[in-house]
Design a protein around this motif. Structure first.
Motif, mmCIF file in Angstrom:
data_model
loop_
_atom_site.group_PDB
_atom_site.id
_atom_site.type_symbol
_atom_site.label_atom_id
_atom_site.label_comp_id
_atom_site.label_asym_id
_atom_site.label_seq_id
_atom_site.Cartn_x
_atom_site.Cartn_y
_atom_site.Cartn_z
ATOM 1 N N VAL A 287 -0.189 9.984 -3.582
ATOM 2 C CA VAL A 287 0.753 9.836 -2.466
ATOM 3 C C VAL A 287 2.183 9.584 -2.940
ATOM 4 N N PRO A 288 2.438 8.648 -3.868
ATOM 5 C CA PRO A 288 3.848 8.380 -4.221
ATOM 6 C C PRO A 288 4.541 9.520 -4.949
ATOM 7 N N LEU A 289 3.804 10.271 -5.789
ATOM 8 C CA LEU A 289 4.456 11.264 -6.634
ATOM 9 C C LEU A 289 4.425 12.671 -6.064
ATOM 10 N N LEU A 290 3.404 13.007 -5.286
ATOM 11 C CA LEU A 290 3.251 14.389 -4.846
ATOM 12 C C LEU A 290 3.304 14.549 -3.335
ATOM 13 N N ALA A 321 -4.155 6.225 3.034
ATOM 14 C CA ALA A 321 -3.693 5.434 1.885
ATOM 15 C C ALA A 321 -2.708 4.377 2.370
ATOM 16 N N PRO A 322 -3.172 3.364 3.091
ATOM 17 C CA PRO A 322 -2.232 2.366 3.648
ATOM 18 C C PRO A 322 -1.534 1.540 2.575
ATOM 19 N N ARG A 323 -2.233 1.229 1.494
ATOM 20 C CA ARG A 323 -1.611 0.383 0.469
ATOM 21 C C ARG A 323 -0.455 1.110 -0.206
ATOM 22 N N GLN A 324 -0.671 2.392 -0.584
ATOM 23 C CA GLN A 324 0.405 3.155 -1.218
ATOM 24 C C GLN A 324 1.546 3.412 -0.241
ATOM 25 N N THR A 325 1.208 3.637 1.024
ATOM 26 C CA THR A 325 2.249 3.873 2.024
ATOM 27 C C THR A 325 3.092 2.630 2.256
#
Length: 594
Positions: A287-290, A321-325
C-alpha cells in the motif's frame, strides 16, 4: 341564504355512455389486462434490466472447463501448448479470430464480452496449473498485456509526463522505480520512452478533459475489444488468489485506473472490476509504495471517472489495510480534501466517502466519536464550530500521533481564523489538551506552520485577556511539543523552515522552467533543421523537375526534327519509296534516280 337573480346561470351536466374498449391483442411482449400503474409495488417488472452488484461474477472458462479437455491440453508438448495459448486463447481474449482454428467453412461469430471473459478464464486455468512464470513470461502473455494497455510505457499513464503529477519531472516513472517490479521488464514497460513521446501523449491525454472525447483523442491506439480483453485477463488472474501473481498484476493497477476513463462502457466496467480485483489481491505492505502513490497520480487525471474510481479504491484500501492507511493519513487527507471541491458531484461524493473511510482507520479511541463531525466540517466550513464542540467534549488520554494530528489540525486551524472570539478560545483549549499528549516532535512538526502563526495572532490581536491567556498557554504547550525552548524559537524555526521550503519550491520551479526552455530550444532547433531539410528537398525536387522538363523539351525537339526530315526525304522510315512503295524505284517512278 343564497338569492337567485336574473344573472344566475345553471350548468346541466350531460351523462354520456362510452362504449367499452375492445381487449387489446396479446403480443409476445405486451399483455392485456391492468396497466403497470395498477401493478403492486412489491412485484418487479420482468422486462426491467437487472444491474449486477458491486462484486463482479467470477469468470468461467469455456474450453478448459472439463477434466478431459484439461488432460488433452496438458498432454501436448510445450511448443504446442505455447502455440495454442498465443495463437488461440490470446486472440480470442483480445477480440480477434484465431488463425484457421475454427476452420474455414465455419462462420465467424462476433467477439463479445462473455466470449473474451471465457478465453481469459481459460488462460487463468493454464496459469494455475503451469505457474505464472511459464505462462506470463515464457509464453509472452504478460508482454502482450503490456503492449495492449501500456503502449507508451507506465511513465505515460494518466498523461502525467515530465513536470506533471505529484512527482514533478517523473510522474509514474518514479513510482515504478520505487520497487523492483517483476512485470515491468519489457522494452517499453518501465517508461523507457523519450521525453517527446511523453509530451505528445500528455498533450493527447489533456486534450480531452472529459469522457465525451473518444479514446483516440486520449492517445489510445489499441482497439477497445483488445483493451477490455486484457483487463478481463488481469481480473481472471486475480480471481485465482495466487500470491505468486501479485508481482505481475499489482503494477498494472495504473493501467486499469486509466482505462476507467474510456469512452467505451464495456472497457470502463472491465477496468473497474480489474482495479477492484488488483486491490483485493495486493499485500497490505504494498500500500505505501505501490497502491497509494498510483491512486494519487490517478487523482491528477483530467478524467473525472478516473478520479472517482481512484477514490473508491482508496476506500477499499482503507478497509483492507487500515494500519498502513492510518500511517499515511498526513499525505492522504490533503490530497483527498482537494477533490471535495471538484466540479463533478460524483467526484465530490466519492471524495467524502473516501475521506471518512481513511479517517476511521485512525486507532485513537479519544477522537473516534468526533471523526464524522470533523469530516463534515472539512467538507462544509460553515460547520467548523460543531466539530470543535465535539472535540471540546473529548478527554484526551491516548497518545496523539501524526495521523491523529492530520485529522484535527485542518479543522482547528480553520477555527482559529473565525471572527468569534469564543470559538477561538475553544480551539485553543483543544490544541493545548492535544499538545500535551504528542508522542514526538517529528509527529507535530509538519503541522507547526499551520497552528503556530494563528495562535500567535490570537495572542496578539484578541481584546479579551482571558482568551489571550488561554491562547498563550496553548502556544506554549505546542512549542514544547515541537521541541523548542520558547515561543520565539518556535516561530523563528517555523519561519526558517517556510523560507527553506519556499526557496526549494522556487528552485524547483526555476529548474522546471529551465528544462522547459531547453526543450523549447531543442524543438526550435529541430523545427529549423526540418525546415532546412524540407527547403533543400524542395530545391532538389525543383532542379530535378527542371532537368526533366529540359529533357522532355529536347526530346520533343528531336522528334520534330526527325519528322521534318521525313517530310523532306523520299524514303520512309522503313526505307521504302514514298511514290511507288518499293525499296528500289522503277524507271517509271517520279523519284527514280540512277
Amino acid at each position: 341564504m343564497a338569492s337567485i337573480s336574473a344573472s344566475t346561470t345553471h350548468k346541466v351536466v350531460k351523462k354520456t355512455t362510452t362504449a367499452p374498449k375492445p381487449p387489446s391483442k396479446s403480443t409476445g411482449i405486451l399483455k392485456s389486462g391492468p396497466s403497470a400503474k395498477t401493478k403492486p409495488s412489491g412485484v418487479a417488472s420482468s422486462s426491467a434490466p437487472q444491474r449486477r452488484g458491486s462484486v463482479a461474477p467470477k469468470l468461467k472458462p469455456s474450453e478448459l472447463n472439463h477434466p478431459d479437455s484439461l488432460s488433452k491440453f496438458f498432454s501436448l508438448s510445450e511448443a504446442e501448448q505455447k502455440d495454442r495459448v498465443t495463437n488461440e486463447f490470446l486472440p480470442h481474449c483480445f477480440g480477434e479470430r484465431a488463425t484457421f482454428h475454427e476452420g474455414i467453412a465455419k462462420p465467424h461469430t462476433a467477439s463479445t464480452t462473455q466470449s473474451r471473459g471465457a478465453a481469459a478464464a481459460d488462460i487463468a486455468v493454464i496459469v494455475k496449473s503451469l505457474g505464472p512464470i511459464v505462462v506470463l513470461k515464457r509464453y509472452g502473455v504478460l508482454n502482450e498485456i503490456e503492449k495492449t494497455l501500456l503502449p507508451m510505457g507506465i511513465g505515460a499513464v494518466f498523461g502525467n509526463g515530465p513536470g506533471r503529477g505529484i512527482h514533478p519531472g517523473g510522474g509514474m516513472r518514479k513510482i515504478a522505480s520505487t520497487a523492483s517490479l517483476a512485470s515491468m521488464d519489457s522494452a517499453n514497460a518501465v517508461g523507457n520512452t523519450s521525453t517527446t513521446d511523453l509530451q505528445s501523449l500528455s498533450t493527447m491525454s489533456l486534450a480531452g478533459t472529459s469522457t465525451i472525447a473518444s479514446d483516440s483523442k486520449r492517445g489510445k491506439v489499441t482497439p477497445p475489444s483488445a483493451r477490455e480483453g486484457a483487463l478481463l485477463l488481469i481480473r481472471a488472474f486475480c480471481e485465482l488468489g495466487m500470491k505468486s501473481l501479485e508481482a505481475y498484476v499489482v503494477p498494472l493497477l495504473a493501467a486499469a485506473l486509466d482505462e476507467c476513463g474510456s469512452s467505451s462502457s464495456s472497457v470502463r466496467e472491465a477496468a473497474e472490476d480489474a482495479a477492484v480485483s488488483i486491490v483485493s489481491l495486493a499485500n497490505p505492505l504494498a500500500v505505501p509504495l505501490l497502491i497509494v502513490p498510483v491512486l494519487f497520480e490517478a487523482l491528477r487525471s483530467p478524467e473525472w471517472r478516473v478520479k472517482a474510481s481512484a477514490l473508491e479504491r482508496l476506500c477499499q484500501v482503507a478497509s483492507r489495510a487500515p494500519r498502513q492507511t492510518s500511517k499515511l493519513l498526513p499525505k492522504i487527507i490533503p490530497t483527498v480534501t482537494d477533490q471535495i471541491w471538484d466540479t463533478k458531484p460524483q467526484v465530490t461524493k466519492a471524495a467524502l466517502a473516501a475521506l471518512l473511510a481513511v479517517c476511521q482507520t485512525n486507532d485513537n479511541p479519544d477522537i473516534r466519536p468526533a471523526i464524522p463531525a470533523v469530516v463534515h466540517a472539512i467538507s462544509k466550513p460553515a460547520d467548523t464550530y460543531k466539530a470543535v464542540e465535539e472535540l471540546m467534549a473529548t478527554t484526551f488520554v491516548a497518545t496523539v500521533d501524526a495521523s491523529t494530528l492530520s485529522i484535527l489540525c485542518p479543522v482547528l486551524s480553520r477555527g482559529l481564523k473565525e471572527k468569534n472570539a469564543l470559538r477561538k478560545r475553544s480551539c485553543c483549549v483543544v490544541i493545548e489538551n492535544m499538545s500535551r499528549l504528542v508522542d514526538s516532535p517529528n509527529a507535530v512538526a509538519p503541522f507547526g506552520p499551520l497552528l503556530v502563526p494563528e495562535l500567535k495572532k490570537v495572542v496578539e490581536n484578541v481584546q479579551f485577556e482571558d482568551i489571550r491567556d488561554v491562547a498563550l498557554s496553548a502556544l506554549q504547550a505546542l512549542t514544547r511539543a515541537l521541541g523548542h525552548a520558547d515561543i520565539e524559537a518556535a516561530v523563528s524555526a517555523i519561519m526558517r523552515e517556510e523560507a527553506e521550503r519556499a526557496e526549494a519550491e522556487q528552485k524547483r520551479i526555476e529548474e522546471a522552467l529551465e528544462e522547459e526552455k531547453i526543450r523549447e530550444e531543442e524543438m526550435r532547433l529541430k523545427e529549423e533543421e526540418e525546415r532546412k531539410q524540407f527547403k533543400e528537398a524542395m530545391e532538389a525536387q525543383r532542379l530535378l523537375d527542371k532537368l526533366a522538363l529540359e529533357e522532355e523539351e529536347a526530346k520533343k525537339q528531336k522528334e520534330m526534327l526527325k519528322k521534318e526530315q521525313l517530310k523532306k526525304s523520299t524514303k520512309t522510315a522503313g526505307g521504302k519509296c514514298q511514290g511507288c512503295g518499293l525499296k528500289k524505284c522503277k524507271k517509271t517512278c517520279l523519284f527514280y534516280n540512277e
